[in-house]
Design a protein around this motif. Sequence first.
Motif, mmCIF file in Angstrom:
data_model
loop_
_atom_site.group_PDB
_atom_site.id
_atom_site.type_symbol
_atom_site.label_atom_id
_atom_site.label_comp_id
_atom_site.label_asym_id
_atom_site.label_seq_id
_atom_site.Cartn_x
_atom_site.Cartn_y
_atom_site.Cartn_z
ATOM 1 N N GLY A 131 0.832 -1.192 0.000
ATOM 2 C CA GLY A 131 0.000 0.000 0.000
ATOM 3 C C GLY A 131 0.866 1.241 0.000
ATOM 4 N N GLU A 132 0.253 2.341 0.489
ATOM 5 C CA GLU A 132 1.022 3.581 0.440
ATOM 6 C C GLU A 132 2.059 3.664 1.562
ATOM 7 N N ARG A 133 2.947 4.633 1.459
ATOM 8 C CA ARG A 133 3.942 4.895 2.493
ATOM 9 C C ARG A 133 3.575 6.244 3.122
ATOM 10 N N VAL A 134 3.385 6.229 4.402
ATOM 11 C CA VAL A 134 2.925 7.432 5.113
ATOM 12 C C VAL A 134 4.063 7.959 5.985
ATOM 13 N N ALA A 135 4.230 9.292 5.964
ATOM 14 C CA ALA A 135 5.239 9.919 6.823
ATOM 15 C C ALA A 135 4.571 11.056 7.590
ATOM 16 N N VAL A 136 4.788 11.080 8.885
ATOM 17 C CA VAL A 136 4.154 12.106 9.736
ATOM 18 C C VAL A 136 5.219 12.746 10.627
ATOM 19 N N GLU A 137 5.218 14.069 10.655
ATOM 20 C CA GLU A 137 6.172 14.780 11.513
ATOM 21 C C GLU A 137 5.531 14.987 12.887
ATOM 22 N N LEU A 138 6.084 14.309 13.897
ATOM 23 C CA LEU A 138 5.470 14.340 15.236
ATOM 24 C C LEU A 138 6.023 15.493 16.082
ATOM 25 N N ASP A 139 5.146 16.035 16.913
ATOM 26 C CA ASP A 139 5.603 17.080 17.840
ATOM 27 C C ASP A 139 6.422 16.464 18.975
ATOM 28 N N ALA A 140 5.962 15.272 19.469
ATOM 29 C CA ALA A 140 6.665 14.631 20.590
ATOM 30 C C ALA A 140 6.808 13.139 20.304
ATOM 31 N N GLY B 63 14.198 10.473 13.869
ATOM 32 C CA GLY B 63 14.108 11.788 14.502
ATOM 33 C C GLY B 63 12.678 12.027 14.909
ATOM 34 N N SER B 64 12.102 13.114 14.394
ATOM 35 C CA SER B 64 10.711 13.397 14.717
ATOM 36 C C SER B 64 9.763 12.841 13.651
ATOM 37 N N MET B 65 10.350 12.197 12.614
ATOM 38 C CA MET B 65 9.544 11.727 11.488
ATOM 39 C C MET B 65 9.160 10.265 11.684
#
Lengths: 315, 376
Positions: free
Chosen positions: A232-241, A263-265
Amino acid sequence: MADQTVVVDVKDLVKRYKEVVALDHFGLQITKGEIFGLLGPNGSGKTTAINCILQLLTYSKGSVALFGQSMGPTRYDLKRRIGIVPQQVAVLPELNVRENIDYFCSLYVADRARRSELVSQAIAFVGLGEFASFRPKKLSGGLARRLNIACGIAHQPELIFFDEPTVAVDPQSRNAILEGIRGLARNGATVVYTSHYMEEVEQLCTRLMVMDHGRSVAVGTATELKAATGIGERVAVELDAPDSDVLATIRRLPHTQHAVLEGSMLRVDCARGGQNLGEILDALNSLSVGYGRVYSEPPTLNDVFLELTGAELRD
Amino acid sequence: MTALVYALKTMGRAKSITFWSVAFPLVLATLFYMAFADIDKAGLARPVSIVVVDDAAYRAAPGLAETIEASHTGEDPWLDVEYVQTETAAEQLVGDGGYYGYVKAESSGQLEYHRDWRDYTGYDPGHEIATALLDSYLRNAAFAASHPGAAMQQPANFTKSVQLTAQAPSDQVRYFYSVLGFAVVMGCNFAMFGVSGLRSGRSQIGARVALGGVARYRVLAPTVAAAYILTLVTLIIGFLYIRFVLQIAFGGRDWEILAILAVGAMATTALGAALATVPLPAAALAGLSAAIACLLSLFAGLYGPGSQLLADQVAQSAPWFTWFNPAREIYDALFSLYCYDTFDQAAVAMGKLALLALALFAVAAWAMRRVRHAHL
């Protein structure tokens, strides 16, 4: 409606190098006007398959028919309808651009006047007009590649084999080469194209085959191949914490195949189906984890290729 | 015709081949010319400088004055004579240097040759000439004394020049004939370069040609023909340079020499075609051809007197070996034209070269048929 004439028809081809089976009951059908991509890791049998089709190699079993006729080493009538653009620049360093194209064209076209016309057209096609009197060593890498192509297509073949023609060329030259190949197909040529650049193959080819261990692993359009695999797709989310609890939660989601924190990703490879992006964002919301930028990429051909052939290193 | 033209262009423009096949033999010939230009003169006797005591005994010795006189006059004098009145003066002159010795007639009719031994280093042709001349005089004088009335003749009158060979013997020409032999073998580079480039297993260019829409012989035959033409042209250039620029004698039989070179070019083209079938990279093949040329030239006497002696001994004790050595056959053919009036020996050498060419072409054709397929 597309012309469904079969141009390349390979059946049950077996080629052995002593104990090693290079082609294992390999079959292939390509119809007129296709740009057919032949993919596979090193040693998968692509080159062997092409060499057998072109009769540069003998084979233990199977048949090769081109243009509906059985192919053999002395079928010069069929060879005159084929062009080959090898991976390395295979031109004569002692001849200039025009002479090189004329020499290779003379292996197919005896009439000098006709050949002169074809050579001029080939030079114009690859945009080497101002370099016609240059020797190959005076040409840049991209120009030399274009000369290599011109030598293979000047006699206007109906079936053309391109073996990684864009290796080590700059993006501008690559675009020019790819556009040239599309032009050949538009003019009715059938193209067999091998490359390790998946993006390029996806852009260019109307149909693909992935080979491994001398066999066809998958055949179809890029979309069909992606659909046929479970990626399926590849999801990337930049997290605050970012923290390990978040990662553990995401890994427990039903469609998560692989998740890492860089890191935060947060990067998540998802299986096909389901509302993957929505499920991930819901999970983050339920944990009250704030996030910034969010990316979602559909699967690439490269993902499909690795899925089909495995990620382990080849030679 | 297109294939022939492009084969000529491709091989003719290949700089390394042009250098080794054309320029290098010319350079070698020039170096030999500079090194051995006077070699033929080295064996010639120069007039021997002696002092003669021209006293009463000298004048009384029957025929002595005439003999000495005849020996230091004319076109090719054997002696360079300085006359003095006394033995003391003669000793003085010899002692000052520049003379082999002095000749003094005794009142008894004996003749004494006082040699200056100070610079003696071994065999001395000047001393041998002077001694032989005086011995000759003494024998004649003794004969005249025992046969009163017999006429005394000067040596010049009872010797005559006899020409046994078409040309005067020359050590120098051997080197240049060997150079042409070397050039013949080096000429194999043209065929080797041209034919190996067309082999599908050797390069992608070869594979490309193998995929062409014409039978292989229609590409190979013009390539071999072009190699032959270029080899012959380079040999003719070498011959003309040696013949007309360096002025080396070839017996004045230029057309026959061109015929020999034409057959030699055929043999070396066949050699190049056969070498092209050896499964080695291009650079290794070039090294192999150079090694073969150097080795075969050893047995054609290219490397000086030792090499010439070895070459002659091998030719005498193992004549079959020359069948496989185009350099030696070329050398033999050229040397036979230089020495003999007939063309027989040269024709034999040409026949051997032609047979060698046929055999090598057969080997090349067999090897090329055998390796039909290769990878792209």
